[in-house]
Write an enzyme that holds these catalytic residues in place. Structure first.
Site, PDB file in Angstrom:
ATOM      1  N   TRP A   1     -97.551 -24.420  73.171  1.00  0.00           N
ATOM      2  CA  TRP A   1     -97.651 -24.042  71.671  1.00  0.00           C
ATOM      3  C   TRP A   1     -99.174 -23.944  71.278  1.00  0.00           C
ATOM      4  CZ3 TRP A   1     -94.463 -22.425  68.385  1.00  0.00           C
ATOM      5  CH2 TRP A   1     -94.612 -22.355  66.976  1.00  0.00           C
ATOM      6  N   PRO A   2     -99.500 -22.583  71.023  1.00  0.00           N
ATOM      7  CA  PRO A   2    -100.827 -22.098  70.680  1.00  0.00           C
ATOM      8  C   PRO A   2    -101.502 -22.694  69.593  1.00  0.00           C
ATOM      9  CG  PRO A   2     -99.497 -20.365  70.399  1.00  0.00           C
ATOM     10  CD  PRO A   2     -98.683 -21.327  70.786  1.00  0.00           C
ATOM     11  N   TYR A   3    -100.725 -23.158  68.631  1.00  0.00           N
ATOM     12  CA  TYR A   3    -101.395 -23.339  67.268  1.00  0.00           C
ATOM     13  C   TYR A   3    -101.716 -24.870  67.087  1.00  0.00           C
ATOM     14  CZ  TYR A   3     -99.234 -18.914  66.911  1.00  0.00           C
ATOM     15  OH  TYR A   3     -98.701 -17.476  67.034  1.00  0.00           O
ATOM     16  N   SER A   4    -101.324 -25.602  68.078  1.00  0.00           N
ATOM     17  CA  SER A   4    -101.345 -27.019  68.083  1.00  0.00           C
ATOM     18  C   SER A   4    -103.013 -27.574  68.310  1.00  0.00           C
ATOM     19  CB  SER A   4    -100.560 -27.916  69.294  1.00  0.00           C
ATOM     20  OG  SER A   4    -100.722 -29.143  69.151  1.00  0.00           O
TER      21      SER A   4
END
Length: 81
Positions: free
Chosen positions: A49-52
């Site tokens: 998950w890149p937005y974490s």
């Protein structure tokens, strides 16, 4: 007149307030937040998950990069959802 569940306030209907009690409670909430994309089927692993903020905490040494790969739904276990 039905509004089709449009929220009219800033809080969603399922919101509940919780005061962090101690370091373990804080850690549990961080784990819950980081594991949520996996729980909801958006990714297979937390690291995907890149937005974490998870990636930031891996760099600081708080989590191993493979954390959560073999977890049993933390959210369900710790928070009863």
């Amino acid at each position: 007149m039905t509004r089709n569940h449009r929220e009219t306030t800033i809080w969603q209907r399922r919101f509940w307030e919780h005061q962090i009690r101690d370091q373990q409670d804080y850690n549990n909430h961080f784990d819950y937040i980081h594991y949520n994309p996996v729980k909801h089927g958006l990714v297979k692993q937390v690291k995907d998950w890149p937005y974490s903020t998870f990636h930031h905490y891996v760099k600081k040494g708080f989590y191993p990069s493979n954390w959560g790969c073999e977890m049993v739904h933390i959210a369900e276990k710790e928070f009863g959802e």
